[in-house]
Scaffold this motif. Structure first.
Motif, PDB file in Angstrom:
ATOM      1  N   TYR A 180       4.340   2.619   4.663  1.00 47.93           N
ATOM      2  CA  TYR A 180       5.063   1.527   4.014  1.00 47.93           C
ATOM      3  C   TYR A 180       4.406   0.170   4.237  1.00 47.93           C
ATOM      4  N   TYR A 183       1.799  -0.686   1.771  1.00 47.75           N
ATOM      5  CA  TYR A 183       2.301  -1.038   0.441  1.00 47.75           C
ATOM      6  C   TYR A 183       2.960  -2.409   0.436  1.00 47.75           C
ATOM      7  N   ALA A 184       3.649  -2.747   1.523  1.00 46.21           N
ATOM      8  CA  ALA A 184       4.291  -4.052   1.592  1.00 46.21           C
ATOM      9  C   ALA A 184       3.245  -5.168   1.524  1.00 46.21           C
ATOM     10  N   PHE A 187       1.731  -5.209  -2.034  1.00 44.15           N
ATOM     11  CA  PHE A 187       2.621  -5.788  -3.036  1.00 44.15           C
ATOM     12  C   PHE A 187       2.672  -7.307  -2.892  1.00 44.15           C
ATOM     13  N   GLU A 188       2.728  -7.785  -1.656  1.00 44.44           N
ATOM     14  CA  GLU A 188       2.752  -9.227  -1.425  1.00 44.44           C
ATOM     15  C   GLU A 188       1.490  -9.873  -1.981  1.00 44.44           C
ATOM     16  N   TYR A 206      10.454 -12.541  -4.361  1.00 40.24           N
ATOM     17  CA  TYR A 206       9.970 -11.927  -3.136  1.00 40.24           C
ATOM     18  C   TYR A 206      10.644 -12.527  -1.915  1.00 40.24           C
ATOM     19  N   HIS A 209       8.371 -10.122   3.991  1.00 38.06           N
ATOM     20  CA  HIS A 209       8.447  -8.779   4.564  1.00 38.06           C
ATOM     21  C   HIS A 209       9.063  -8.806   5.959  1.00 38.06           C
ATOM     22  N   SER A 240      12.096  -8.683  -6.571  1.00 40.01           N
ATOM     23  CA  SER A 240      11.076  -7.637  -6.627  1.00 40.01           C
ATOM     24  C   SER A 240      11.380  -6.465  -5.707  1.00 40.01           C
ATOM     25  N   THR A 242      11.966  -6.285  -2.218  1.00 38.21           N
ATOM     26  CA  THR A 242      11.451  -6.181  -0.858  1.00 38.21           C
ATOM     27  C   THR A 242      12.531  -5.755   0.132  1.00 38.21           C
ATOM     28  N   MET A 245      13.285  -2.057  -0.367  1.00 30.92           N
ATOM     29  CA  MET A 245      12.211  -1.188   0.107  1.00 30.92           C
ATOM     30  C   MET A 245      12.284  -1.023   1.626  1.00 30.92           C
ATOM     31  N   ASN A 274       7.309  -1.674  -7.508  1.00 31.88           N
ATOM     32  CA  ASN A 274       7.576  -1.468  -6.089  1.00 31.88           C
ATOM     33  C   ASN A 274       8.162  -0.083  -5.824  1.00 31.88           C
ATOM     34  N   ASN A 278       6.433   2.940  -3.588  1.00 31.16           N
ATOM     35  CA  ASN A 278       7.113   3.345  -2.364  1.00 31.16           C
ATOM     36  C   ASN A 278       7.870   4.665  -2.464  1.00 31.16           C
TER      37      ASN A 278
END
Length: 435
Positions: A180, A183-184, A187-188, A206, A209, A240, A242, A245, A274, A278
């Motif tokens: 994860y 991916y975080a 994505f950011e 956003y 995280h 988005s 976050t 997720m 996203n 994920n």
């Protein structure tokens, strides 16, 4: 010298796609994010399909040209492989894959060929990957992306060829085993340049995280991880995604479903990506683009006049905005119980400072299952207000023992807030107290 890491290769791809857009007059254009996000998503889906087919038939992975080897298989064998694909895998044909189109890029009309391919993929995968609006219309997976380029057909062909030269540089196939946090961070990085709308309101899309992780840790302590099953997780202003997720990864992607609504087209598009990143494709049908306060779509299936109740809710809703156009429509008998503490009045001046977050808090309280848990970002003023709607909401939280604690966040942690912003966490009765 060591080869570039997957993270660096991915960043290089994103930078390359943005450079192609910039060189074609689309840098900082309103449609740039659509091109970047959808092109990136097309790449992910192609490589996901390749990864799963090769996993099912390892001989294909060993072939010099796996697509040719796949096409040579008996029709029945190909059908069996496709039927055995995981449910979250897109349905693609050999002609729609990146290597096949890459080999055809010298053909005139290449941009139209790619656009037609995207539309065909979107249609074939509508049941899995389409999100809905609050009036039931489907938002397809892809647009005709080359049409955002102004100029001749030759210019659009050149634009798409340049994109494909970036897409074909490496494969994401081994990426699907990443964790994860990878991916975080990815994505950011992907959306970091799309924070210039509405005066730089990056938080519309956003939540940091680190904040998302803190909220997920509060809601799902370490001793509960791996023990939760069939949890319904909701965000009425998802951006988005976050927060969702982080929560889903704390619970386990296979043990929860994601539900959301957000008025922003851009946010909904980013959230869909996203979810694909994920391993939460199964929740895409639960994503709605629309006005949560005026038209909440997630209803109790047994009693549609009531809101659906969720096990977990996380949210960083918009704090202030002008909702005067539909304010009076909210003041109805149907909304009396949802907005029990009241609806902010329209000020004579500064309509854009109407406290819409107060409606989101009340909506969240009405959507939380008995025994459920929620974590909501609120402005400091909510905690300190001595009268009005804020006080009435706090009184209900205390009287019904829904409040578990307040976590104060550092100043400037959100892109749209200067003062300290606390995260107010609440539970229904019988839920675990966190602090």
């Amino acid at each position: 010298m060591n080869p570039p890491s997957y993270q660096q290769q991915t960043r290089d791809l994103i930078d390359g796609l943005k450079a192609v857009c910039a060189s074609n007059g689309l840098g900082n254009d309103g449609n740039e994010y659509k091109i970047i996000v959808q092109t990136f998503l097309y790449k992910l889906l192609c490589d996901k399909f390749a990864h799963e087919i090769k996993r099912l038939d390892p001989k294909l992975a060993q072939a010099d040209d796996w697509i040719a080897a796949w096409q040579k298989l008996p029709k029945g064998k190909r059908r069996d492989l496709e039927d055995a694909l995981p449910a979250e895998t897109p349905i693609l044909t050999a002609e729609q894959l990146i290597p096949s189109l890459f080999n055809r890029q010298a053909e005139p009309g290449f941009a139209r060929l790619w656009d037609d391919t995207l539309i065909a993929i979107a249609a074939a995968n509508s049941d899995i990957f389409a999100i809905k609006t609050d009036d039931g219309e489907k938002v397809p997976l892809f647009d005709r992306l080359s049409e955002y380029v102004t100029g001749s057909a030759d210019k659009r062909d050149g634009f798409v060829r340049a994109l494909f030269n970036k897409l074909a540089a490496f494969s994401f196939e081994r990426l699907f085993a990443q964790k994860y946090d990878f991916y975080a961070a990815l994505f950011e990085y992907l959306i970091k340049d799309y924070n210039k709308d509405n005066g730089g309101k990056y938080a519309e899309y956003y939540t940091p995280h680190a904040v998302a992780t803190i909220m997920a840790d509060i809601l799902v302590p370490a001793d509960q991880r791996g023990k939760i099953r069939n949890a319904a997780c909701y965000d009425p202003a998802s951006g988005s995604g976050t927060l969702l997720m982080a929560l889903a990864h704390a619970i386990g992607e296979k043990h929860c479903s994601i539900w959301s609504q957000d008025i922003s087209q851009k946010s909904s598009s980013l959230l869909r990506l996203n979810l694909v990143l994920n391993k939460l494709v199964h929740s895409i049908p639960n994503i709605t683009q629309g006005n949560t306060i005026a038209h909440p779509v997630h209803r109790d299936p047994r009693s549609p006049s009531k809101l659906r109740q969720f096990d977990y809710i996380v949210s960083n809703p918009p704090f202030k905005m002008d909702f005067s156009d539909f304010r009076d429509a909210l003041d109805s008998d149907a909304n009396a119980s949802r907005f029990f503490a009241g609806i902010p009045k329209v000020p004579a001046k500064a309509k854009d400072k109407m406290a819409i977050y107060l409606l989101f808090i009340q909506h969240i309280m009405a959507s939380l299952k008995r025994g459920g848990k929620a974590a909501v970002v609120v402005p400091t003023g909510f905690i300190t207000a001595a009268s009005g709607i804020e006080l009435r909401i706090r009184q209900k939280l205390v009287d019904e023992k829904m409040i578990a604690g307040v976590v104060s966040m550092p100043s400037n942690i959100f892109a749209t807030t200067a003062p300290t912003s606390p995260s107010c966490s609440s539970t229904r009765p019988a839920a675990t107290t966190w602090c």
